[in-house]
Design an enzyme around this catalytic site. Sequence first.
Site, PDB file in Angstrom:
ATOM      1  N   CYS A  15       0.891  -1.216  -0.065  1.00 10.70           N
ATOM      2  CA  CYS A  15       0.100  -0.128  -0.091  1.00 10.70           C
ATOM      3  C   CYS A  15       0.719   1.271   0.081  1.00 10.70           C
ATOM      4  O   CYS A  15       2.187   1.102  -0.303  1.00 10.70           O
ATOM      5  CB  CYS A  15      -1.044  -0.235   1.185  1.00 10.70           C
ATOM      6  SG  CYS A  15      -0.209   0.041   2.975  1.00 10.70           S
ATOM      7  N   ASN A  18       2.497   1.502   4.113  1.00 12.55           N
ATOM      8  CA  ASN A  18       2.558   0.172   4.752  1.00 12.55           C
ATOM      9  C   ASN A  18       2.475   0.412   6.275  1.00 12.55           C
ATOM     10  O   ASN A  18       3.196  -0.265   7.031  1.00 12.55           O
ATOM     11  CB  ASN A  18       4.202  -0.378   4.347  1.00 12.55           C
ATOM     12  CG  ASN A  18       4.483  -1.650   4.920  1.00 12.55           C
ATOM     13  OD1 ASN A  18       5.609  -1.936   5.397  1.00 12.55           O
ATOM     14  ND2 ASN A  18       3.292  -2.557   5.010  1.00 12.55           N
ATOM     15  N   CYS A  20      -0.957   0.778   7.201  1.00  7.66           N
ATOM     16  CA  CYS A  20      -2.644   0.603   7.409  1.00  7.66           C
ATOM     17  C   CYS A  20      -3.150  -0.670   6.878  1.00  7.66           C
ATOM     18  O   CYS A  20      -3.170  -1.896   7.147  1.00  7.66           O
ATOM     19  CB  CYS A  20      -3.591   1.537   7.069  1.00  7.66           C
ATOM     20  SG  CYS A  20      -3.163   3.237   8.171  1.00  7.66           S
ATOM     21  N   ARG A  21      -3.035  -0.575   5.235  1.00  4.81           N
ATOM     22  CA  ARG A  21      -3.792  -1.631   4.433  1.00  4.81           C
ATOM     23  C   ARG A  21      -2.945  -2.885   4.334  1.00  4.81           C
ATOM     24  O   ARG A  21      -3.281  -4.076   4.639  1.00  4.81           O
ATOM     25  CB  ARG A  21      -4.296  -1.237   3.213  1.00  4.81           C
ATOM     26  CG  ARG A  21      -5.269  -0.104   3.330  1.00  4.81           C
ATOM     27  CD  ARG A  21      -5.444   0.609   1.964  1.00  4.81           C
ATOM     28  NE  ARG A  21      -4.256   1.743   1.892  1.00  4.81           N
ATOM     29  CZ  ARG A  21      -4.161   2.447   0.692  1.00  4.81           C
ATOM     30  NH1 ARG A  21      -5.146   2.271  -0.267  1.00  4.81           N
ATOM     31  NH2 ARG A  21      -3.165   3.205   0.498  1.00  4.81           N
ATOM     32  N   SER A  22      -1.740  -2.546   3.837  1.00  2.00           N
ATOM     33  CA  SER A  22      -0.682  -3.981   3.432  1.00  2.00           C
ATOM     34  C   SER A  22      -0.351  -4.667   4.760  1.00  2.00           C
ATOM     35  O   SER A  22      -0.479  -5.775   4.733  1.00  2.00           O
ATOM     36  CB  SER A  22       0.259  -3.718   2.767  1.00  2.00           C
ATOM     37  OG  SER A  22       1.021  -2.536   3.138  1.00  2.00           O
ATOM     38  N   ASP A 133      -8.009   4.075   1.154  1.00  2.00           N
ATOM     39  CA  ASP A 133      -7.176   4.683   2.093  1.00  2.00           C
ATOM     40  C   ASP A 133      -7.738   4.885   3.166  1.00  2.00           C
ATOM     41  O   ASP A 133      -8.699   5.883   3.177  1.00  2.00           O
ATOM     42  CB  ASP A 133      -6.106   5.568   1.646  1.00  2.00           C
ATOM     43  CG  ASP A 133      -5.158   6.191   2.326  1.00  2.00           C
ATOM     44  OD1 ASP A 133      -5.141   5.667   3.601  1.00  2.00           O
ATOM     45  OD2 ASP A 133      -4.025   6.783   2.049  1.00  2.00           O
TER      46      ASP A 133
HETATM   47  P1  4NP Z   1      -1.581   2.932   4.053  1.00  2.00           P
HETATM   48  O1  4NP Z   1      -2.351   4.187   4.506  1.00  2.00           O
HETATM   49  O2  4NP Z   1      -1.195   3.208   2.620  1.00  2.00           O
HETATM   50  O3  4NP Z   1      -2.711   2.077   4.192  1.00  2.00           O
HETATM   51  O4  4NP Z   1      -0.503   2.388   4.901  1.00  2.00           O
HETATM   52  C1  4NP Z   1      -1.435   5.479   4.787  1.00  2.00           C
HETATM   53  C2  4NP Z   1      -0.668   5.728   5.648  1.00  2.00           C
HETATM   54  C3  4NP Z   1       0.387   6.924   5.566  1.00  2.00           C
HETATM   55  C4  4NP Z   1       0.113   7.941   4.569  1.00  2.00           C
HETATM   56  C5  4NP Z   1      -0.720   7.585   3.527  1.00  2.00           C
HETATM   57  C6  4NP Z   1      -1.584   6.567   3.775  1.00  2.00           C
HETATM   58  N1  4NP Z   1       0.676   9.024   4.418  1.00  2.00           N
HETATM   59  O5  4NP Z   1       0.521   9.867   4.058  1.00  2.00           O
HETATM   60  O6  4NP Z   1       1.823   9.338   5.367  1.00  2.00           O
END
Ligand code: 4NP
Length: 163
Positions: A15, A18, A20-22, A133
Amino acid sequence: MSKLPVKKTKILFVCLGNICRSPSAHTIFQYLVDTKGLSDKYEIDSAGILSVHQGEMADARMRKHADKRGYIITTRSRPVDPVADFEHYDMIIGMDNNNIKSLRSMTVVDDKIDKISKMTDYCTLFKETEIPDPYYGGFEGFEYVLDLLEDACNGLLLELEEV
Ligand code: 4NP
């Protein structure tokens, strides 16, 4: 008689951050594989397009929601390695269209592009085309991500074990 080593299917969930989702996909898929007695058939990891969260544990909100469903997320964020990861993993599974675009553009060797797929391709119940997201949203977003990922992980394992 000694057991022959099993050739593992190696899967990398990806994701943006790294955190939340992955990490959730990684933990849910590992849980499924372990509870079905298939641990020695799979090698699973997760990574992010960004490196800004490198070394961090998964987002506390994500961990809390996953924990309520019995998934303990213990991963640490790391960025995708465009060379080593595309060489090592059999499947590289992105969570949304932007992840897929980024993964495609970072592929060093063209024939590795076929390793990339999108998580929602494996959903059998939900009709979504991306895992949204949840980072900037409320608690419902985290629950919905887990609903989608449970569906996709079940579908992915079904597909891999049916061939
Ligand atoms: P993820 O969520 O891609 O599911 O881990 C996010 C975590 C952090 C950010 C964006 C999405 N960020 O912009 O820091």
